[in-house]
Design an enzyme around this catalytic site. Sequence first.
Site, PDB file in Angstrom:
ATOM      1  N   GLU A 218      36.460  48.746  28.371  1.00  0.00           N
ATOM      2  CA  GLU A 218      37.100  49.755  27.501  1.00  0.00           C
ATOM      3  C   GLU A 218      38.534  49.784  27.260  1.00  0.00           C
ATOM      4  O   GLU A 218      38.589  48.970  25.710  1.00  0.00           O
ATOM      5  CB  GLU A 218      37.390  51.194  28.543  1.00  0.00           C
ATOM      6  CG  GLU A 218      35.488  52.245  29.115  1.00  0.00           C
ATOM      7  CD  GLU A 218      35.354  51.333  30.221  1.00  0.00           C
ATOM      8  OE1 GLU A 218      35.607  50.132  30.483  1.00  0.00           O
ATOM      9  OE2 GLU A 218      34.940  52.283  30.783  1.00  0.00           O
TER      10      GLU A 218
ATOM     11  N   CYS B  97      39.885  53.782  33.177  1.00  0.00           N
ATOM     12  CA  CYS B  97      39.932  53.632  31.573  1.00  0.00           C
ATOM     13  C   CYS B  97      39.651  55.060  31.181  1.00  0.00           C
ATOM     14  O   CYS B  97      40.365  55.047  30.495  1.00  0.00           O
ATOM     15  CB  CYS B  97      38.498  52.851  31.744  1.00  0.00           C
ATOM     16  SG  CYS B  97      38.325  51.903  32.102  1.00  0.00           S
TER      17      CYS B  97
ATOM     18  N   CYS C 277      35.502  54.267  34.612  1.00  0.00           N
ATOM     19  CA  CYS C 277      36.270  54.731  35.138  1.00  0.00           C
ATOM     20  C   CYS C 277      37.204  55.655  35.721  1.00  0.00           C
ATOM     21  O   CYS C 277      37.963  55.799  33.912  1.00  0.00           O
ATOM     22  CB  CYS C 277      36.724  53.365  36.153  1.00  0.00           C
ATOM     23  SG  CYS C 277      37.918  53.009  35.519  1.00  0.00           S
TER      24      CYS C 277
ATOM     25  N   ASN D 246      34.624  42.954  30.815  1.00  0.00           N
ATOM     26  CA  ASN D 246      35.378  43.209  31.877  1.00  0.00           C
ATOM     27  C   ASN D 246      35.449  41.408  31.903  1.00  0.00           C
ATOM     28  O   ASN D 246      35.179  40.117  32.067  1.00  0.00           O
ATOM     29  CB  ASN D 246      35.051  43.652  32.635  1.00  0.00           C
ATOM     30  CG  ASN D 246      33.629  43.479  33.391  1.00  0.00           C
ATOM     31  OD1 ASN D 246      32.953  43.082  32.906  1.00  0.00           O
ATOM     32  ND2 ASN D 246      33.607  43.499  34.878  1.00  0.00           N
TER      33      ASN D 246
ATOM     34  N   HIS E 194      39.356  45.935  32.287  1.00  0.00           N
ATOM     35  CA  HIS E 194      38.444  46.944  32.013  1.00  0.00           C
ATOM     36  C   HIS E 194      37.295  46.802  30.394  1.00  0.00           C
ATOM     37  O   HIS E 194      38.208  46.078  29.881  1.00  0.00           O
ATOM     38  CB  HIS E 194      38.580  48.000  32.239  1.00  0.00           C
ATOM     39  CG  HIS E 194      38.874  48.588  33.783  1.00  0.00           C
ATOM     40  ND1 HIS E 194      37.971  49.519  34.560  1.00  0.00           N
ATOM     41  CD2 HIS E 194      39.538  47.345  34.921  1.00  0.00           C
ATOM     42  CE1 HIS E 194      38.532  49.705  35.973  1.00  0.00           C
ATOM     43  NE2 HIS E 194      39.050  48.339  35.650  1.00  0.00           N
TER      44      HIS E 194
ATOM     45  N   GLU F 238      38.371  39.299  35.251  1.00  0.00           N
ATOM     46  CA  GLU F 238      38.472  39.312  36.979  1.00  0.00           C
ATOM     47  C   GLU F 238      38.625  37.858  36.247  1.00  0.00           C
ATOM     48  O   GLU F 238      38.085  36.892  35.951  1.00  0.00           O
ATOM     49  CB  GLU F 238      37.181  39.466  37.895  1.00  0.00           C
ATOM     50  CG  GLU F 238      36.755  40.963  37.304  1.00  0.00           C
ATOM     51  CD  GLU F 238      34.970  40.848  38.069  1.00  0.00           C
ATOM     52  OE1 GLU F 238      34.781  40.091  38.640  1.00  0.00           O
ATOM     53  OE2 GLU F 238      34.626  42.224  38.635  1.00  0.00           O
TER      54      GLU F 238
END
Length: 297
Positions: free
Chosen positions: A103, A131, A128, A88, A101, A90
């Site tokens: 994935e 994803c 999530c 991930n 993310h 950010e």
Amino acid sequence: MQDRFIHCIAALPTSLRDAILPILNQDFAGHIDAQQIADLCQTTGMTEKALLIGLLPIAAALAKPPISDFHVGAIAKGKSGDIYMGANLELSGEALCHSVHAEQSAISHAWLSGEQKIVDIIVNASPCGHCRQFINELVDGQQVNIHLPEQTTQSLSHYLPYAFGPADLNITEALLTKQQHGLDFDSADPMIIEALDHASLSYAPYTHSYAAVVLETQDGHTYCGRYAENAAFNPSMMPMQMALSTLIRHNRDLSEIKRAVLIESSLGKISLVGASMDALHACAPVELEHIVVEASD
Ligand code: THU
Ligand code: ZN
């Protein structure tokens, strides 16, 4: 070995640590080929599933989560047998929708490397909803196997029943099917040529806004991202995010970015220029070069 792996390496079983160390050289950016995976299974005596789960801390070490400090690592295994790590990302100070993310990062890594199908996704936290939806866009997405530590392997159809997907919008292609869009622009600039190539390979069946980003670091290396749309729209992965995720996987710092190019098709229903500028400006004080090119589809 790269500094970012020092902590996670210490926690690996000794046989895996010794076997993986030569792979984690300065150029390592999360790709391990099928032969190396077979060799690792043999030297460690681990099954492939145990090995890939064992490698997740290495994938998680590729993460850059300054907001959550929650490191997620994922591995996408392609039909070729090669594996592609992702993590991930950010963007400090920027809206959360700019996040990538793990994935998405792993899947985009496989796509940029030429894989045309993903068979397995291995991840250290339950994927999530966003994803699951992103995976559902893949070729045979419902059949992709999801492997989690301490869980029985299940296909995406278990994690995302009653799925909404491309077929609901009358789209028959899928993410990772070979794209080849006609984009016409005359340039001798290698970075623009690279961005054009990637834009022509981008996946944008809902807007036809074929697009790609190339980022250049101070030492002249380039990192690219293609646009990957999603039937549910919001989980789409923008080319700037994909390029930033590629750059971070290669152990580069965002402050090293010195040039950024966004190529977009002239016939698309939307433009990614505003969102791309927001993301870029959260990373580096660089102006985005935005080029709109003639498209034939
Ligand atoms: N995250 C993932 O990478 N994958 C998931 O499926 C769950 C959430 C990341 C996104 C964000 O960077 C952090 O974890 C907190 O949500
Ligand atoms: Zn997610």
